[in-house]
Write a protein that holds these residues in place. Sequence first.
Motif, PDB file in Angstrom:
ATOM      1  N   ARG A  50     -18.104  18.537 116.010  1.00  0.00           N
ATOM      2  CA  ARG A  50     -16.944  17.839 116.512  1.00  0.00           C
ATOM      3  C   ARG A  50     -15.723  18.135 115.607  1.00  0.00           C
ATOM      4  NH1 ARG A  50     -19.022  13.228 115.091  1.00  0.00           N
ATOM      5  NH2 ARG A  50     -17.921  12.793 113.134  1.00  0.00           N
ATOM      6  N   GLN A  51     -15.932  18.641 114.490  1.00  0.00           N
ATOM      7  CA  GLN A  51     -14.604  19.417 113.960  1.00  0.00           C
ATOM      8  C   GLN A  51     -14.400  20.961 114.197  1.00  0.00           C
ATOM      9  OE1 GLN A  51     -14.648  17.972 109.996  1.00  0.00           O
ATOM     10  NE2 GLN A  51     -14.469  15.512 110.520  1.00  0.00           N
ATOM     11  N   GLU A  52     -15.556  21.303 114.887  1.00  0.00           N
ATOM     12  CA  GLU A  52     -15.288  23.007 115.226  1.00  0.00           C
ATOM     13  C   GLU A  52     -15.422  23.527 113.936  1.00  0.00           C
ATOM     14  OE1 GLU A  52     -11.863  23.583 117.945  1.00  0.00           O
ATOM     15  OE2 GLU A  52     -13.145  22.587 119.611  1.00  0.00           O
ATOM     16  N   LEU A  53     -16.156  23.343 112.932  1.00  0.00           N
ATOM     17  CA  LEU A  53     -16.235  23.878 111.580  1.00  0.00           C
ATOM     18  C   LEU A  53     -16.773  25.430 111.819  1.00  0.00           C
ATOM     19  CD1 LEU A  53     -17.330  21.185 109.180  1.00  0.00           C
ATOM     20  CD2 LEU A  53     -15.118  22.131 109.604  1.00  0.00           C
ATOM     21  N   TRP A  54     -17.289  25.468 113.041  1.00  0.00           N
ATOM     22  CA  TRP A  54     -17.926  27.202 113.299  1.00  0.00           C
ATOM     23  C   TRP A  54     -16.903  28.132 113.382  1.00  0.00           C
ATOM     24  CZ3 TRP A  54     -15.144  27.948 117.761  1.00  0.00           C
ATOM     25  CH2 TRP A  54     -14.907  26.935 118.503  1.00  0.00           C
ATOM     26  N   ARG A  55     -15.428  27.466 113.689  1.00  0.00           N
ATOM     27  CA  ARG A  55     -14.396  28.498 113.402  1.00  0.00           C
ATOM     28  C   ARG A  55     -14.353  29.307 111.928  1.00  0.00           C
ATOM     29  NH1 ARG A  55     -11.383  28.383 117.689  1.00  0.00           N
ATOM     30  NH2 ARG A  55     -11.388  26.327 119.315  1.00  0.00           N
ATOM     31  N   GLN A  56     -14.636  28.440 111.051  1.00  0.00           N
ATOM     32  CA  GLN A  56     -14.895  29.335 109.636  1.00  0.00           C
ATOM     33  C   GLN A  56     -15.570  30.351 109.646  1.00  0.00           C
ATOM     34  OE1 GLN A  56     -14.467  24.774 107.638  1.00  0.00           O
ATOM     35  NE2 GLN A  56     -15.012  26.524 106.222  1.00  0.00           N
ATOM     36  N   THR A  57     -16.638  30.518 110.790  1.00  0.00           N
ATOM     37  CA  THR A  57     -17.587  31.725 110.408  1.00  0.00           C
ATOM     38  C   THR A  57     -16.976  32.943 111.376  1.00  0.00           C
ATOM     39  OG1 THR A  57     -18.689  31.246 112.785  1.00  0.00           O
ATOM     40  CG2 THR A  57     -19.444  30.287 110.649  1.00  0.00           C
ATOM     41  N   GLY A  58     -15.618  32.651 111.761  1.00  0.00           N
ATOM     42  CA  GLY A  58     -14.869  33.692 112.558  1.00  0.00           C
ATOM     43  C   GLY A  58     -15.289  33.792 114.070  1.00  0.00           C
ATOM     44  N   CYS A  59     -15.628  32.924 114.524  1.00  0.00           N
ATOM     45  CA  CYS A  59     -16.224  32.866 116.168  1.00  0.00           C
ATOM     46  C   CYS A  59     -14.767  32.162 116.873  1.00  0.00           C
ATOM     47  CB  CYS A  59     -17.263  31.985 116.058  1.00  0.00           C
ATOM     48  SG  CYS A  59     -18.858  32.762 115.760  1.00  0.00           S
ATOM     49  N   SER A  60     -14.778  32.405 118.052  1.00  0.00           N
ATOM     50  CA  SER A  60     -13.735  32.017 118.793  1.00  0.00           C
ATOM     51  C   SER A  60     -13.944  31.040 119.635  1.00  0.00           C
ATOM     52  CB  SER A  60     -13.058  33.266 119.721  1.00  0.00           C
ATOM     53  OG  SER A  60     -14.013  33.803 120.502  1.00  0.00           O
ATOM     54  N   SER A  61     -15.114  30.597 120.033  1.00  0.00           N
ATOM     55  CA  SER A  61     -15.623  29.499 120.896  1.00  0.00           C
ATOM     56  C   SER A  61     -16.818  29.212 120.302  1.00  0.00           C
ATOM     57  CB  SER A  61     -15.583  29.870 122.354  1.00  0.00           C
ATOM     58  OG  SER A  61     -16.438  30.806 122.424  1.00  0.00           O
ATOM     59  N   LEU A  62     -17.356  27.868 120.830  1.00  0.00           N
ATOM     60  CA  LEU A  62     -18.609  27.481 120.615  1.00  0.00           C
ATOM     61  C   LEU A  62     -19.739  28.651 121.108  1.00  0.00           C
ATOM     62  CD1 LEU A  62     -20.482  25.216 119.445  1.00  0.00           C
ATOM     63  CD2 LEU A  62     -20.071  24.030 121.569  1.00  0.00           C
ATOM     64  N   GLU A  63     -19.459  28.872 122.310  1.00  0.00           N
ATOM     65  CA  GLU A  63     -20.411  29.762 122.864  1.00  0.00           C
ATOM     66  C   GLU A  63     -20.523  30.998 122.171  1.00  0.00           C
ATOM     67  OE1 GLU A  63     -23.197  31.143 125.785  1.00  0.00           O
ATOM     68  OE2 GLU A  63     -22.565  29.221 125.087  1.00  0.00           O
ATOM     69  N   LEU A  75     -22.676  30.169 119.161  1.00  0.00           N
ATOM     70  CA  LEU A  75     -24.227  30.178 119.486  1.00  0.00           C
ATOM     71  C   LEU A  75     -24.775  31.568 119.836  1.00  0.00           C
ATOM     72  CD1 LEU A  75     -24.028  26.903 121.623  1.00  0.00           C
ATOM     73  CD2 LEU A  75     -24.687  27.061 119.172  1.00  0.00           C
ATOM     74  N   VAL A  76     -24.183  32.125 120.646  1.00  0.00           N
ATOM     75  CA  VAL A  76     -24.589  33.606 120.722  1.00  0.00           C
ATOM     76  C   VAL A  76     -24.679  34.370 119.344  1.00  0.00           C
ATOM     77  CG1 VAL A  76     -24.223  35.726 122.216  1.00  0.00           C
ATOM     78  CG2 VAL A  76     -23.977  33.523 123.221  1.00  0.00           C
ATOM     79  N   SER A  77     -23.587  34.600 118.894  1.00  0.00           N
ATOM     80  CA  SER A  77     -23.395  35.573 117.774  1.00  0.00           C
ATOM     81  C   SER A  77     -24.430  35.276 116.577  1.00  0.00           C
ATOM     82  CB  SER A  77     -22.057  35.756 117.065  1.00  0.00           C
ATOM     83  OG  SER A  77     -21.302  34.740 116.909  1.00  0.00           O
ATOM     84  N   ASN A  78     -24.079  33.962 116.223  1.00  0.00           N
ATOM     85  CA  ASN A  78     -24.870  33.383 114.965  1.00  0.00           C
ATOM     86  C   ASN A  78     -26.284  32.775 115.233  1.00  0.00           C
ATOM     87  OD1 ASN A  78     -22.707  32.606 112.248  1.00  0.00           O
ATOM     88  ND2 ASN A  78     -21.733  33.167 114.153  1.00  0.00           N
ATOM     89  N   TRP A  79     -26.694  32.393 116.161  1.00  0.00           N
ATOM     90  CA  TRP A  79     -28.044  31.947 116.541  1.00  0.00           C
ATOM     91  C   TRP A  79     -28.846  32.751 117.321  1.00  0.00           C
ATOM     92  CZ3 TRP A  79     -29.740  28.329 113.074  1.00  0.00           C
ATOM     93  CH2 TRP A  79     -28.839  27.921 112.098  1.00  0.00           C
TER      94      TRP A  79
END
Length: 341
Positions: A212-225, A228-232
């Motif tokens: 919800r808070q888009e904390l995935w941005r802290q991993t250097g990713c530009s979108s949710l997709e 999911l592709v790069s990290n998972w």
Amino acid sequence: MNTNDAQTFDAGDVQLQSGITSRGTRLVYKTWGQLNADRSNVILWLTPFGAHHSDIAFMVGPGKALDPDQYFIVTPNLFGNGLSTSPSNATPPFDGSRCPRFTAADTVAVQQRMLQQVLGIERVALACGWSMGGIQAYHWAALFPQRVQRLAVLCGSARTSPHNKVFIDGVRATLTADAHFQDGRFTGFPERGLRAMGRVYAGWAMSQTFYRQELWRQTGCSSLEDYLVSNWEGNFLKRDPANLLAMLWTWEQADISANDLYKGDFAAALQAIEARALIMPGTTDLYFQVEDNRLEVAQMRKAQLLPIPSDWGHRAGMPAANPQDEHFINEALRGLLDQAV
């Protein structure tokens, strides 16, 4: 063998709890720092599911709790992870799906032999790990209570809970639904199954707030997709699928009392732990829940429950891209190491 300057302990033939003998058993391990004169500065930093020692090395460094300038840190690679004995490197006829399966008790028994026979270590100042690493640390403290002075479990448990087993079964079913899985073994590389496994895992491993808070941005990713592709998907595509199934089996079977020492008496196994223990679940972990650890701590002699206040779900305990949780964990481990035993 040399794997990123790691070393190998040739454990020989090991009879496992399953009744099968693992022949030519190899335990690959990495060390940091120097062993002091009385061998009292040893820390076990144990590998989790699907990871190699290099994946968790970021927690080791000068100024951190796992400081190689002060401690001798040993990381044995989990059986099934592709470095230690695994389906991917076993020899016929015990290769692939026929590779002997190691319980957590089997695993720590070989680790203990390595420490004693190769390094001359009888006791460890701290056994610690995240997820399956925490499961191994718990087994160390229960099976060798006089050899473990301190215990730290990050998002792990002493026994795999029923809900956790449902989670494990779900990700395993996703992988084995691939068309390349036939008659109990992989006949080709299951790219679709591994990508699907990554997608399913991502929904369980991270919290609702994380997304919800888009904390995935802290991993250097530009979108949710992108995340999911790069990290998972990317993470699981790097791993051998038979190795993943072997480690899932070890995880599913984990129980510190499932051995000849405790004969299934879980309470007795917890009460036998002599180590000063710090049990650290993540507050938003969806499958290693705080309540499971709370029930364990209530039956232990010298244990403290210290939840990690984090929105990173299960990954709170392995904060590669999360400096706030890394600081919390380092301070907690440092405080534990400073306590007398």
